[in-house]
Design an enzyme around this catalytic site. Structure first.
Site, short mmCIF file in Angstrom:
data_model
loop_
_atom_site.label_atom_id
_atom_site.label_comp_id
_atom_site.label_asym_id
_atom_site.label_seq_id
_atom_site.Cartn_x
_atom_site.Cartn_y
_atom_site.Cartn_z
N ASP A 70 11.55 48.00 -36.63
CA ASP A 70 12.53 48.43 -35.62
C ASP A 70 13.89 48.41 -36.40
O ASP A 70 14.18 47.66 -37.14
CB ASP A 70 12.75 47.94 -34.48
CG ASP A 70 13.09 48.72 -33.18
OD1 ASP A 70 12.25 49.08 -32.37
OD2 ASP A 70 14.41 49.09 -33.10
N ARG A 106 26.81 51.34 -22.06
CA ARG A 106 26.06 50.20 -23.07
C ARG A 106 27.01 49.90 -24.18
O ARG A 106 26.84 48.75 -24.51
CB ARG A 106 24.86 51.25 -23.61
CG ARG A 106 23.90 51.49 -23.00
CD ARG A 106 22.58 52.27 -23.81
NE ARG A 106 21.29 52.30 -22.75
CZ ARG A 106 20.50 52.78 -23.24
NH1 ARG A 106 20.22 53.10 -24.75
NH2 ARG A 106 19.39 52.99 -22.41
C1 LIG Z 1 11.37 53.04 -26.32
S1 LIG Z 1 11.12 51.83 -27.64
C2 LIG Z 1 9.32 52.32 -27.96
C3 LIG Z 1 8.78 51.01 -28.31
C4 LIG Z 1 7.27 50.99 -28.57
N1 LIG Z 1 6.90 51.88 -29.62
C5 LIG Z 1 6.57 51.67 -27.23
O1 LIG Z 1 6.22 52.84 -27.11
O2 LIG Z 1 6.49 50.95 -26.18
C6 LIG Z 1 11.81 52.84 -28.88
C7 LIG Z 1 12.22 51.94 -30.29
O3 LIG Z 1 12.56 52.83 -31.28
C8 LIG Z 1 13.60 52.14 -32.08
N2 LIG Z 1 14.41 53.30 -33.00
C9 LIG Z 1 15.28 54.05 -32.49
N3 LIG Z 1 15.58 54.67 -33.73
C10 LIG Z 1 15.10 54.17 -35.00
C11 LIG Z 1 15.20 54.62 -35.99
N4 LIG Z 1 16.05 55.32 -36.54
N5 LIG Z 1 14.65 53.85 -36.80
C12 LIG Z 1 13.73 52.70 -36.41
N6 LIG Z 1 13.58 52.66 -35.15
C13 LIG Z 1 14.38 53.06 -34.14
C14 LIG Z 1 14.52 51.44 -30.82
O4 LIG Z 1 15.41 50.43 -31.38
C15 LIG Z 1 13.44 51.15 -30.03
O5 LIG Z 1 13.37 49.85 -30.09
#
Ligand SMILES: C[S@@+](CC[C@H](N)C(=O)[O-])C[C@H]1O[C@@H](n2cnc3c(N)ncnc32)[C@H](O)[C@@H]1O
Length: 284
Positions: free
Chosen positions: A154, A45
């Site tokens: 996000d 990545r």
């Molecule tokens: C796997 S996706 C989940 C998307 C959606 N909630 C779903 O279930 O389909 C996880 C998301 O969490 C975000 N994320 C990770 N760490 C984070 C943080 N510390 N604060 C806010 N968002 C975060 C990532 O950028 C990513 O877009």
């Protein structure tokens, strides 16, 4: 330096020390847990980012991103390391619950002039908040004219830009129930755009869940699904009371299929079935 030399320097494996430094930084900055077993994923990545900023190998990248000069780069590093997989109407049982139990009183309140606020925390490329908006409009088309808003937040600015664009491939929209596609999607050549009345219900904002949350009002519903699974246990435990505080009394919290509220916070919530909770009132 020839292209081959640059490429072979790029492909040199990251030292254990460099991986340790990146992994510690990801935990402090975003709560992400990157054990040694994820080293290959981390390297692949970050290589793309390495090329974008013209650094020759991951060991130099690690030094740079941990230095004072590299503070601004940390945001891009976190963006590269987050997992952004999402689908429309993911975990469909939550949407059935939203339709049958959660939305009816909220729709009544909005029709009586009240406000309704829903938060998709960790919304990735927007499928989750747009699915919620579609569910709201399917239940009550007049919500487009009421005080109803869905916040999608996000940590990753790149993924939020995609969410704002609201444009998806045929494969991505295949999770949207066929009866909703006609009303809520517009065909654009090979892709589909979320219809304006859906997009108007949703606002996006960059927000790191580990930092203070600037929102003032409380939420009626919070979706935080498939996000905390990437966090360590102390970070997860610290979030449940904060979500409770951000919820209106009796507000709903939906978490991902493999996530659970930590034992030390269960008194704050009532379990409403599979990975669905309601904020308990004062005293539990
Ligand atoms: C796997 S996706 C989940 C998307 C959606 N909630 C779903 O279930 O389909 C996880 C998301 O969490 C975000 N994320 C990770 N760490 C984070 C943080 N510390 N604060 C806010 N968002 C975060 C990532 O950028 C990513 O877009």
């Amino acid at each position: 330096m020839s292209e081959t030399t640059v490429q072979s320097a790029e492909l040199r494996p990251m030292s254990e020390e460099a991986f340790g430094a990146i992994s510690r930084l990801a935990r402090v900055e975003a709560g992400l847990v990157l054990p040694p077993g994820k080293a290959t994923m981390v390297q692949s990545r970050l290589r793309k980012r390495l090329r974008e900023i013209g650094l020759k190998d991951l060991n130099s990248y690690s030094k740079y991103v941990c230095s004072d000069e590299g503070v601004a780069e940390r945001r891009f590093m976190i963006s590269a390391l987050t997992t952004n997989v999402s689908h429309f109407f993911r975990e469909s049982h939550h949407f059935a619950m939203l339709r049958d139990r959660v939305l009816p009183p909220l729709i009544d309140r909005a029709r009586a002039g009240g406000r309704v606020r829903i938060w998709s925390a960790g919304c990735s490329s927007g499928q989750e908040p747009y699915s919620i908006a579609m569910a709201v409009l399917q239940a009550a088309p007049d919500m487009a004219q009421r005080d109803v808003l869905i916040l999608g937040s996000d940590i990753d600015p790149k993924i939020l830009a995609m969410a704002e664009e609201a444009c998806y491939s045929g494969q991505q929209v295949s999770g949207i129930p066929p009866e909703l596609r006609g009303n809520f999607l517009q065909e654009r050549g090979d892709s589909y755009r979320v219809a304006p009345q859906v997009a108007r219900l949703v606002r996006f904002r960059e927000l790191n869940l580990l930092r203070p949350w600037p929102m003032k009002g409380q939420f009626d519903v919070i979706f935080c699904r498939n996000v905390v699974i990437y966090f360590d246990q102390p970070t997860q435990s610290s979030l449940w009371p904060r979500f409770h505080q951000a919820l209106a009394p009796g507000g709903w919290l939906f978490v991902g299929h493999s996530e659970r509220i930590s034992d030390d916070a269960t008194h704050l919530y009532l379990s409403m079935g599979q990975t669905a909770y309601r904020a308990a009132g004062p005293g539990g």
